[in-house]
Design a protein around this motif. Sequence first.
Motif, PDB file in Angstrom:
ATOM      1  N   ALA A 119       0.849  -1.209   0.026  1.00 49.27           N
ATOM      2  CA  ALA A 119       0.065  -0.078  -0.072  1.00 49.27           C
ATOM      3  C   ALA A 119       0.896   1.226  -0.077  1.00 49.27           C
ATOM      4  CB  ALA A 119      -0.886  -0.027   1.377  1.00 49.27           C
ATOM      5  N   GLY A 120       0.687   2.246  -0.707  1.00 48.68           N
ATOM      6  CA  GLY A 120       1.130   3.509  -0.892  1.00 48.68           C
ATOM      7  C   GLY A 120       2.364   3.485  -1.931  1.00 48.68           C
ATOM      8  N   THR A 121       2.669   2.173  -2.694  1.00 45.40           N
ATOM      9  CA  THR A 121       3.557   2.286  -4.049  1.00 45.40           C
ATOM     10  C   THR A 121       3.121   3.299  -4.855  1.00 45.40           C
ATOM     11  OG1 THR A 121       4.388  -0.073  -3.124  1.00 45.40           O
ATOM     12  CG2 THR A 121       4.699   0.678  -5.455  1.00 45.40           C
ATOM     13  N   VAL A 122       3.883   4.021  -5.413  1.00 45.41           N
ATOM     14  CA  VAL A 122       3.823   4.906  -6.515  1.00 45.41           C
ATOM     15  C   VAL A 122       4.290   4.274  -7.904  1.00 45.41           C
ATOM     16  CG1 VAL A 122       4.371   7.050  -7.644  1.00 45.41           C
ATOM     17  CG2 VAL A 122       4.182   6.928  -5.203  1.00 45.41           C
ATOM     18  N   VAL A 123       3.248   4.035  -8.738  1.00 49.33           N
ATOM     19  CA  VAL A 123       3.576   3.490  -9.872  1.00 49.33           C
ATOM     20  C   VAL A 123       3.779   4.293 -10.950  1.00 49.33           C
ATOM     21  CG1 VAL A 123       2.655   1.781 -11.487  1.00 49.33           C
ATOM     22  CG2 VAL A 123       2.170   1.315  -9.063  1.00 49.33           C
ATOM     23  N   LEU A 124       4.870   3.962 -11.763  1.00 47.75           N
ATOM     24  CA  LEU A 124       5.487   4.985 -12.734  1.00 47.75           C
ATOM     25  C   LEU A 124       5.329   3.966 -14.032  1.00 47.75           C
ATOM     26  CD1 LEU A 124       7.893   7.094 -11.018  1.00 47.75           C
ATOM     27  CD2 LEU A 124       5.703   7.877 -11.360  1.00 47.75           C
ATOM     28  N   PRO A 125       4.430   4.010 -14.551  1.00 47.10           N
ATOM     29  CA  PRO A 125       4.235   2.820 -15.726  1.00 47.10           C
ATOM     30  C   PRO A 125       5.287   3.104 -16.893  1.00 47.10           C
ATOM     31  CG  PRO A 125       2.481   4.173 -15.852  1.00 47.10           C
ATOM     32  CD  PRO A 125       3.231   4.538 -14.476  1.00 47.10           C
ATOM     33  N   SER A 126       5.827   1.849 -17.456  1.00 48.58           N
ATOM     34  CA  SER A 126       6.685   2.054 -18.536  1.00 48.58           C
ATOM     35  C   SER A 126       5.775   2.417 -19.802  1.00 48.58           C
ATOM     36  CB  SER A 126       7.532   0.907 -18.837  1.00 48.58           C
ATOM     37  OG  SER A 126       7.158  -0.194 -18.794  1.00 48.58           O
ATOM     38  N   GLU A 127       4.801   1.799 -19.762  1.00 47.22           N
ATOM     39  CA  GLU A 127       3.669   1.668 -20.983  1.00 47.22           C
ATOM     40  C   GLU A 127       2.353   1.670 -20.321  1.00 47.22           C
ATOM     41  OE1 GLU A 127       3.440  -1.382 -23.367  1.00 47.22           O
ATOM     42  OE2 GLU A 127       4.007  -2.784 -21.850  1.00 47.22           O
ATOM     43  N   ASP A 130      -8.743  -1.187 -25.632  1.00 43.84           N
ATOM     44  CA  ASP A 130      -8.617  -1.999 -26.931  1.00 43.84           C
ATOM     45  C   ASP A 130      -7.470  -2.751 -27.162  1.00 43.84           C
ATOM     46  OD1 ASP A 130      -6.877   0.022 -27.624  1.00 43.84           O
ATOM     47  OD2 ASP A 130      -8.421   0.878 -29.179  1.00 43.84           O
ATOM     48  N   GLY A 131      -6.334  -2.474 -26.241  1.00 44.32           N
ATOM     49  CA  GLY A 131      -5.099  -3.175 -26.509  1.00 44.32           C
ATOM     50  C   GLY A 131      -3.931  -2.263 -26.819  1.00 44.32           C
ATOM     51  N   SER A 132      -4.450  -1.210 -27.325  1.00 40.33           N
ATOM     52  CA  SER A 132      -3.353  -0.070 -27.650  1.00 40.33           C
ATOM     53  C   SER A 132      -2.269  -0.014 -26.539  1.00 40.33           C
ATOM     54  CB  SER A 132      -3.816   1.092 -28.142  1.00 40.33           C
ATOM     55  OG  SER A 132      -4.752   0.793 -29.110  1.00 40.33           O
ATOM     56  N   ARG A 133      -1.082   0.171 -26.919  1.00 40.51           N
ATOM     57  CA  ARG A 133      -0.172   0.664 -25.972  1.00 40.51           C
ATOM     58  C   ARG A 133       0.770   1.930 -26.242  1.00 40.51           C
ATOM     59  NH1 ARG A 133       1.946  -4.258 -23.277  1.00 40.51           N
ATOM     60  NH2 ARG A 133       0.581  -6.007 -23.836  1.00 40.51           N
ATOM     61  N   PHE A 134       0.721   2.687 -25.155  1.00 39.38           N
ATOM     62  CA  PHE A 134       1.316   3.794 -25.284  1.00 39.38           C
ATOM     63  C   PHE A 134       2.601   3.923 -24.353  1.00 39.38           C
ATOM     64  CE2 PHE A 134      -3.268   4.006 -25.977  1.00 39.38           C
ATOM     65  CZ  PHE A 134      -3.403   4.728 -27.276  1.00 39.38           C
ATOM     66  N   LEU A 135       3.752   4.133 -24.810  1.00 39.10           N
ATOM     67  CA  LEU A 135       4.854   4.360 -23.933  1.00 39.10           C
ATOM     68  C   LEU A 135       5.097   5.563 -23.395  1.00 39.10           C
ATOM     69  CD1 LEU A 135       7.792   2.810 -26.684  1.00 39.10           C
ATOM     70  CD2 LEU A 135       6.606   1.579 -24.661  1.00 39.10           C
ATOM     71  N   THR A 136       5.441   5.714 -21.990  1.00 44.04           N
ATOM     72  CA  THR A 136       5.773   6.709 -21.365  1.00 44.04           C
ATOM     73  C   THR A 136       7.274   7.159 -21.625  1.00 44.04           C
ATOM     74  OG1 THR A 136       6.386   5.551 -19.176  1.00 44.04           O
ATOM     75  CG2 THR A 136       4.056   6.217 -19.589  1.00 44.04           C
ATOM     76  N   SER A 137       7.405   8.380 -20.994  1.00 43.91           N
ATOM     77  CA  SER A 137       8.962   9.135 -21.202  1.00 43.91           C
ATOM     78  C   SER A 137       9.974   8.221 -20.348  1.00 43.91           C
ATOM     79  CB  SER A 137       8.797  10.553 -20.947  1.00 43.91           C
ATOM     80  OG  SER A 137      10.172  10.916 -20.899  1.00 43.91           O
ATOM     81  N   ARG A 138      10.781   7.622 -20.576  1.00 39.73           N
ATOM     82  CA  ARG A 138      11.736   6.899 -19.746  1.00 39.73           C
ATOM     83  C   ARG A 138      12.385   7.823 -19.029  1.00 39.73           C
ATOM     84  NH1 ARG A 138      17.062   6.278 -20.017  1.00 39.73           N
ATOM     85  NH2 ARG A 138      17.140   7.115 -22.105  1.00 39.73           N
TER      86      ARG A 138
END
Length: 134
Positions: A76-84, A89-97
Motif C-alpha cells: 500500500a502506498g507504492t507509487v506506480v510509474l508505468p513504462s507503458e 482495446d489493447g493499444s499500448r502507449f509508451l511513457t517517457s523513460r
Amino acid sequence: MNGVGVVAALDAEARTLGPAVRRDDGLFFLSDGALLAVSGMGAALAAIAARNLIDAGAAALISFGLAGGLDPLLSAGTVVLPSEVISRDGSRFLTSRVWREQLSAAVAKQRPVDAGALLTSSAPIGAVAEKSAR
C-alpha cells in the motif's frame, strides 16, 4: 508555472497533491508551480482536462490517481510509474523513460516506487480472476 499539467479525476485524489489555488479558468496552481485539472471520471472528461492544461501552457502531462493494484507484491502506498499504458482495446502507449527515471529518483526518497505496464479500464475490476483475464 513549471510547464507540468496534472489531471486527476477526483477531488479526493487532487487533495493528496497538497494545497492548490483556484484560477479563474477553473484550473488550480499547485505549490510547485504545476497546473492541476480535476476532470471527473472517464476518458472523455480526462481528454478535455488535458486539452485545457495544454491550452493554459502545460508542456508535459501527468495523469494522477489512486487505485488498487493488480500485483499482490506491491505494498500500500507504492507509487506506480508505468513504462507503458495499455488501453481497453489493447493499444499500448509508451511513457517517457527520462521523465519516469527523474520522477522515480525524486519519489523514491519518500515512497516505494514500481514500474511495469498499467492497464486502463472503464469499470472497476474486483475479482482476482477477472483482473488476471484482462
